[in-house]
Design a protein around this motif. Sequence first.
Motif, PDB file in Angstrom:
ATOM      1  N   THR A  44     -86.851  49.104  -1.803  1.00 59.77           N
ATOM      2  CA  THR A  44     -86.653  47.724  -1.378  1.00 59.77           C
ATOM      3  C   THR A  44     -87.037  46.841  -2.553  1.00 59.77           C
ATOM      4  OG1 THR A  44     -86.954  46.066   0.322  1.00 59.77           O
ATOM      5  CG2 THR A  44     -88.899  47.442  -0.135  1.00 59.77           C
TER       6      THR A  44
ATOM      7  N   ALA B 247     -76.074  39.754  -2.667  1.00 62.55           N
ATOM      8  CA  ALA B 247     -76.173  41.218  -2.797  1.00 62.55           C
ATOM      9  C   ALA B 247     -75.242  41.919  -1.799  1.00 62.55           C
ATOM     10  CB  ALA B 247     -77.617  41.668  -2.600  1.00 62.55           C
ATOM     11  N   VAL B 248     -75.114  41.343  -0.598  1.00 62.85           N
ATOM     12  CA  VAL B 248     -74.203  41.919   0.406  1.00 62.85           C
ATOM     13  C   VAL B 248     -72.765  41.807  -0.117  1.00 62.85           C
ATOM     14  CG1 VAL B 248     -73.239  41.604   2.742  1.00 62.85           C
ATOM     15  CG2 VAL B 248     -75.718  41.496   2.396  1.00 62.85           C
TER      16      VAL B 248
ATOM     17  N   PHE C  88     -83.784  43.123  -8.872  1.00 64.17           N
ATOM     18  CA  PHE C  88     -82.381  43.480  -8.612  1.00 64.17           C
ATOM     19  C   PHE C  88     -81.507  42.892  -9.720  1.00 64.17           C
ATOM     20  CE2 PHE C  88     -78.302  42.504  -6.351  1.00 64.17           C
ATOM     21  CZ  PHE C  88     -77.897  43.814  -6.154  1.00 64.17           C
TER      22      PHE C  88
ATOM     23  N   PRO D  52     -85.412  40.212  -5.378  1.00 63.01           N
ATOM     24  CA  PRO D  52     -84.204  39.721  -6.057  1.00 63.01           C
ATOM     25  C   PRO D  52     -84.339  39.708  -7.585  1.00 63.01           C
ATOM     26  CG  PRO D  52     -84.651  38.377  -4.139  1.00 63.01           C
ATOM     27  CD  PRO D  52     -85.799  39.337  -4.244  1.00 63.01           C
TER      28      PRO D  52
ATOM     29  N   VAL E 218     -82.564  45.023   4.510  1.00 63.01           N
ATOM     30  CA  VAL E 218     -83.473  43.954   4.058  1.00 63.01           C
ATOM     31  C   VAL E 218     -84.853  44.221   4.643  1.00 63.01           C
ATOM     32  CG1 VAL E 218     -84.011  41.486   4.392  1.00 63.01           C
ATOM     33  CG2 VAL E 218     -81.702  42.161   3.709  1.00 63.01           C
TER      34      VAL E 218
ATOM     35  N   PHE F  42     -82.416  48.232  -0.525  1.00 59.16           N
ATOM     36  CA  PHE F  42     -82.735  47.133   0.380  1.00 59.16           C
ATOM     37  C   PHE F  42     -83.159  45.960  -0.484  1.00 59.16           C
ATOM     38  CE2 PHE F  42     -84.206  49.706   4.408  1.00 59.16           C
ATOM     39  CZ  PHE F  42     -82.971  50.315   4.473  1.00 59.16           C
ATOM     40  N   LEU F  43     -82.999  44.750   0.039  1.00 58.35           N
ATOM     41  CA  LEU F  43     -83.534  43.587  -0.664  1.00 58.35           C
ATOM     42  C   LEU F  43     -84.847  43.198   0.007  1.00 58.35           C
ATOM     43  CD1 LEU F  43     -81.973  42.563  -3.073  1.00 58.35           C
ATOM     44  CD2 LEU F  43     -81.432  40.497  -1.796  1.00 58.35           C
TER      45      LEU F  43
ATOM     46  N   ILE G 255     -79.557  37.264  -0.408  1.00 61.29           N
ATOM     47  CA  ILE G 255     -79.105  38.392   0.421  1.00 61.29           C
ATOM     48  C   ILE G 255     -77.576  38.365   0.519  1.00 61.29           C
ATOM     49  CG2 ILE G 255     -79.121  39.376   2.758  1.00 61.29           C
ATOM     50  CD1 ILE G 255     -82.076  38.270   2.957  1.00 61.29           C
TER      51      ILE G 255
ATOM     52  N   CYS H  40     -76.190  45.926  -0.933  1.00 61.22           N
ATOM     53  CA  CYS H  40     -77.368  45.684  -0.093  1.00 61.22           C
ATOM     54  C   CYS H  40     -77.221  46.463   1.214  1.00 61.22           C
ATOM     55  CB  CYS H  40     -77.497  44.181   0.176  1.00 61.22           C
ATOM     56  SG  CYS H  40     -78.895  43.783   1.223  1.00 61.22           S
ATOM     57  N   ASP H  41     -78.014  47.537   1.317  1.00 60.07           N
ATOM     58  CA  ASP H  41     -77.924  48.392   2.507  1.00 60.07           C
ATOM     59  C   ASP H  41     -78.898  47.978   3.604  1.00 60.07           C
ATOM     60  OD1 ASP H  41     -76.055  50.317   1.248  1.00 60.07           O
ATOM     61  OD2 ASP H  41     -77.752  50.703  -0.081  1.00 60.07           O
TER      62      ASP H  41
ATOM     63  N   MET I  53     -76.041  40.469   7.360  1.00 59.56           N
ATOM     64  CA  MET I  53     -76.423  41.797   6.863  1.00 59.56           C
ATOM     65  C   MET I  53     -76.609  42.716   8.059  1.00 59.56           C
ATOM     66  SD  MET I  53     -78.639  44.238   5.838  1.00 59.56           S
ATOM     67  CE  MET I  53     -79.962  43.673   6.898  1.00 59.56           C
TER      68      MET I  53
END
Length: 214
Positions: free
Chosen positions: A183, A16-17, A189, A186, A25, A4-5, A13, A22-23, A50
């Motif tokens: 989670t 990442a999507v 990530f 950014p 948020v 998750f972000l 977001i 990105c599964d 998302m």
Amino acid sequence: MKFFLDSANVEKIKNAVGLGLCDGVTTNPTIIMKEGKEQKSVILEIAKIMKGPLSVEGIGETAEQMVKDGEEFAKWAPNAVVKIPMTAEGLKAVRILEKKGIKTNVTLVFSASQALLAAKAGASFVSPFVGRLDDIGQDGMKVVEDIAQIYRNYGFKTEIIVASVRSTAHVERAAKCGAHIATIPPKVFEEMFRHQLTDRGIARFLEDYKKAKK
Ligand code: G3P
């Protein structure tokens, strides 16, 4: 393992999507405040790009208020997950919301006992805050390891979201102990992609490619 972000930054977001990484948020009032936007409008924007679980936090202190907030968030986005603080009133709200088919994420969890209560209340997600435990001299990830073992022992369906992540090491330890989700802010990530030897290796190969062409 799901990523998750931990952000309300729409551009990050989106990125990442776009990468397919990105599964879901997670947001909270502090994260929203940092974007300088109003909560509802930013949640609507995120929900457009998302489709995974999107945690939204209210500020209600009673179960009644939390349920009211949760019902409102569910109207904003079908993928909204209601963040509920780890209190007795919060757990009452968890039971009611989950019965109505609205998913909950019990937040501000700092011990395995709290996580056990959240699972028994039927929460879809539980969020232990590892960085904040590290900040007070404890080992946040040890709490996650304990929660993971307890949930496995009893087959609880509640998914663990490792939250308050400060480093790639947190994500790696989360993966090692089988936490369902981290989670990730950014900044962390982006750090997950990098290694100095990767950068050096790419530069070297590029140099050698140019030399070989001559
Ligand atoms: O997901 C919870 C997280 O946003 C809290 O992080 O860095 O404020 O402890 P932090």
